[in-house]
Scaffold this motif. Structure first.
Motif, mmCIF file in Angstrom:
data_model
loop_
_atom_site.group_PDB
_atom_site.id
_atom_site.type_symbol
_atom_site.label_atom_id
_atom_site.label_comp_id
_atom_site.label_asym_id
_atom_site.label_seq_id
_atom_site.Cartn_x
_atom_site.Cartn_y
_atom_site.Cartn_z
ATOM 1 N N LYS A 93 0.937 -1.238 0.108
ATOM 2 C CA LYS A 93 0.011 -0.133 0.187
ATOM 3 C C LYS A 93 0.859 1.170 0.102
ATOM 4 O O LYS A 93 0.632 2.252 -0.859
ATOM 5 C CB LYS A 93 -0.903 -0.014 1.349
ATOM 6 C CG LYS A 93 -2.142 -1.189 1.229
ATOM 7 C CD LYS A 93 -2.877 -0.987 2.466
ATOM 8 C CE LYS A 93 -4.183 -2.040 2.403
ATOM 9 N NZ LYS A 93 -4.959 -1.926 3.484
ATOM 10 N N SER A 94 1.800 1.084 0.840
ATOM 11 C CA SER A 94 2.855 2.529 0.798
ATOM 12 C C SER A 94 3.588 2.710 -0.357
ATOM 13 O O SER A 94 3.997 3.803 -0.777
ATOM 14 C CB SER A 94 3.923 2.170 1.940
ATOM 15 O OG SER A 94 4.770 1.441 1.543
ATOM 16 N N GLU A 95 3.533 1.556 -1.228
ATOM 17 C CA GLU A 95 4.317 1.933 -2.640
ATOM 18 C C GLU A 95 3.094 2.169 -3.693
ATOM 19 O O GLU A 95 3.549 2.366 -4.962
ATOM 20 C CB GLU A 95 4.971 0.546 -2.984
ATOM 21 C CG GLU A 95 6.097 0.229 -2.099
ATOM 22 C CD GLU A 95 6.494 -1.409 -2.355
ATOM 23 O OE1 GLU A 95 5.870 -1.980 -2.955
ATOM 24 O OE2 GLU A 95 7.653 -1.721 -1.802
ATOM 25 N N HIS B 220 -3.046 4.938 -3.163
ATOM 26 C CA HIS B 220 -3.731 4.692 -1.895
ATOM 27 C C HIS B 220 -3.737 5.743 -0.831
ATOM 28 O O HIS B 220 -2.902 6.726 -0.925
ATOM 29 C CB HIS B 220 -2.864 3.642 -0.927
ATOM 30 C CG HIS B 220 -3.450 3.006 -0.017
ATOM 31 N ND1 HIS B 220 -3.750 3.680 1.298
ATOM 32 C CD2 HIS B 220 -4.398 1.921 0.152
ATOM 33 C CE1 HIS B 220 -4.339 2.701 1.917
ATOM 34 N NE2 HIS B 220 -4.755 1.662 1.340
ATOM 35 N N PRO B 221 -5.004 6.070 0.001
ATOM 36 C CA PRO B 221 -5.147 7.201 0.550
ATOM 37 C C PRO B 221 -4.162 7.455 1.442
ATOM 38 O O PRO B 221 -3.739 8.426 2.113
ATOM 39 C CB PRO B 221 -6.546 7.242 1.016
ATOM 40 C CG PRO B 221 -7.235 6.064 0.324
ATOM 41 C CD PRO B 221 -6.103 5.372 -0.297
ATOM 42 N N TRP B 222 -3.552 6.426 2.141
ATOM 43 C CA TRP B 222 -2.441 6.781 3.184
ATOM 44 C C TRP B 222 -1.011 6.397 2.742
ATOM 45 O O TRP B 222 -0.154 6.212 3.673
ATOM 46 C CB TRP B 222 -2.836 5.497 4.360
ATOM 47 C CG TRP B 222 -3.880 5.743 5.049
ATOM 48 C CD1 TRP B 222 -4.766 6.959 5.222
ATOM 49 C CD2 TRP B 222 -4.858 4.872 5.758
ATOM 50 N NE1 TRP B 222 -5.758 6.689 5.975
ATOM 51 C CE2 TRP B 222 -5.882 5.557 6.412
ATOM 52 C CE3 TRP B 222 -4.542 3.484 5.954
ATOM 53 C CZ2 TRP B 222 -6.715 4.776 7.061
ATOM 54 C CZ3 TRP B 222 -5.639 2.704 6.665
ATOM 55 C CH2 TRP B 222 -6.524 3.354 7.421
ATOM 56 N N GLU C 60 -8.928 -3.726 3.670
ATOM 57 C CA GLU C 60 -9.192 -2.919 2.801
ATOM 58 C C GLU C 60 -9.747 -1.481 3.490
ATOM 59 O O GLU C 60 -10.150 -1.670 4.795
ATOM 60 C CB GLU C 60 -10.482 -3.292 1.888
ATOM 61 C CG GLU C 60 -10.125 -4.506 0.961
ATOM 62 C CD GLU C 60 -9.050 -4.032 -0.011
ATOM 63 O OE1 GLU C 60 -9.230 -3.013 -0.386
ATOM 64 O OE2 GLU C 60 -8.204 -5.024 -0.153
ATOM 65 N N TRP C 61 -9.678 -0.208 2.784
ATOM 66 C CA TRP C 61 -10.070 0.872 3.158
ATOM 67 C C TRP C 61 -11.631 0.806 3.802
ATOM 68 O O TRP C 61 -12.435 0.457 3.054
ATOM 69 C CB TRP C 61 -10.039 1.793 2.062
ATOM 70 C CG TRP C 61 -10.290 3.475 2.410
ATOM 71 C CD1 TRP C 61 -11.528 3.931 1.982
ATOM 72 C CD2 TRP C 61 -9.411 4.326 3.219
ATOM 73 N NE1 TRP C 61 -11.555 5.378 2.558
ATOM 74 C CE2 TRP C 61 -10.387 5.496 3.256
ATOM 75 C CE3 TRP C 61 -8.100 4.313 3.758
ATOM 76 C CZ2 TRP C 61 -10.006 6.871 3.631
ATOM 77 C CZ3 TRP C 61 -7.996 5.510 4.355
ATOM 78 C CH2 TRP C 61 -8.746 6.725 4.324
#
Length: 195
Positions: free
Chosen positions: A99-101, A105-107, A188-189
């Motif tokens: 997700k960080s990559e 992604h919102p975060w 998931e978000w």
């Protein structure tokens, strides 16, 4: 991952695992060597279980875990790390790193850093090899992320109080009340997430 593992007598549990559910715990002292392998088996409502395998010096595989369990992703730790996320389990560390990559992604920005995980869930953190964090500078930002439940919060506090006392910047991530019980950053978000 499978290309990195010794093929001989490999358990079908490992050979048939989906790559997103196969986790190699590497030994930084052995370069690309690994300590053991965990396979995640999804369950009901995302609550699954892990099976663990050790590859012995005689070439055989055995079901089990080492006495001192390595941290998932420990091979990425170095003095240059500025932020470390310590997750409950290798699945969370692996998925949150992805997700960080993902710039969509919102975060993504907030999740930048190195993602590691302690194996075995909340009740096994005392068996993990926390000494691998010794390569980090004492001012490295440490964020402990457990599942959004009481046992997760207790484990996060115990990790901070027992294993992270030499660090100056330790935080425990707590989710707002609107997040479901058991939520972790790998999920998931959430539909009702605060903006």
């Amino acid at each position: 991952y499978l290309a990195e593992l010794p093929i001989g007598n490999m358990p079908s549990d490992i050979a048939e695992a989906v790559s997103d559910n196969l986790f190699l715990f590497r030994n930084p002292a052995k370069g690309n060597g690994f300590c053991y392998v965990q396979v995640y088996h999804p369950g009901v409502e995302g609550r699954g279980k892990y099976t663990s395998w050790i590859h012995l010096d005689n070439g055989e595989w055995t079901f089990g875990q080492p006495d001192k369990m390595p941290l998932y992703g420990a091979e990425e730790l170095s003095a240059e790390c500025y932020r470390i996320f310590i997750h409950e389990g290798p699945k969370a560390a692996h998925r949150v790193k992805r997700k960080s990559e993902n710039s969509e992604h919102p975060w993504a920005a907030e999740l930048q850093g190195t993602h590691i995980g302690w194996p075995g869930g909340t009740n096994r953190h005392n068996r993990a090899d926390w000494g691998k964090l010794d390569v980090l500078h004492r001012d490295t930002e440490i964020v402990v992320v457990a599942d959004n439940d009481e046992v997760g919060l207790v484990a996060a506090r115990e990790i901070a109080e027992r294993h992270l006392t030499r660090f100056n910047r330790v935080r425990i991530l707590r989710f707002p009340a609107s997040y479901e019980e058991g939520y972790d950053l790998a999920d998931e978000w959430p539909e009702r997430a605060p903006s």
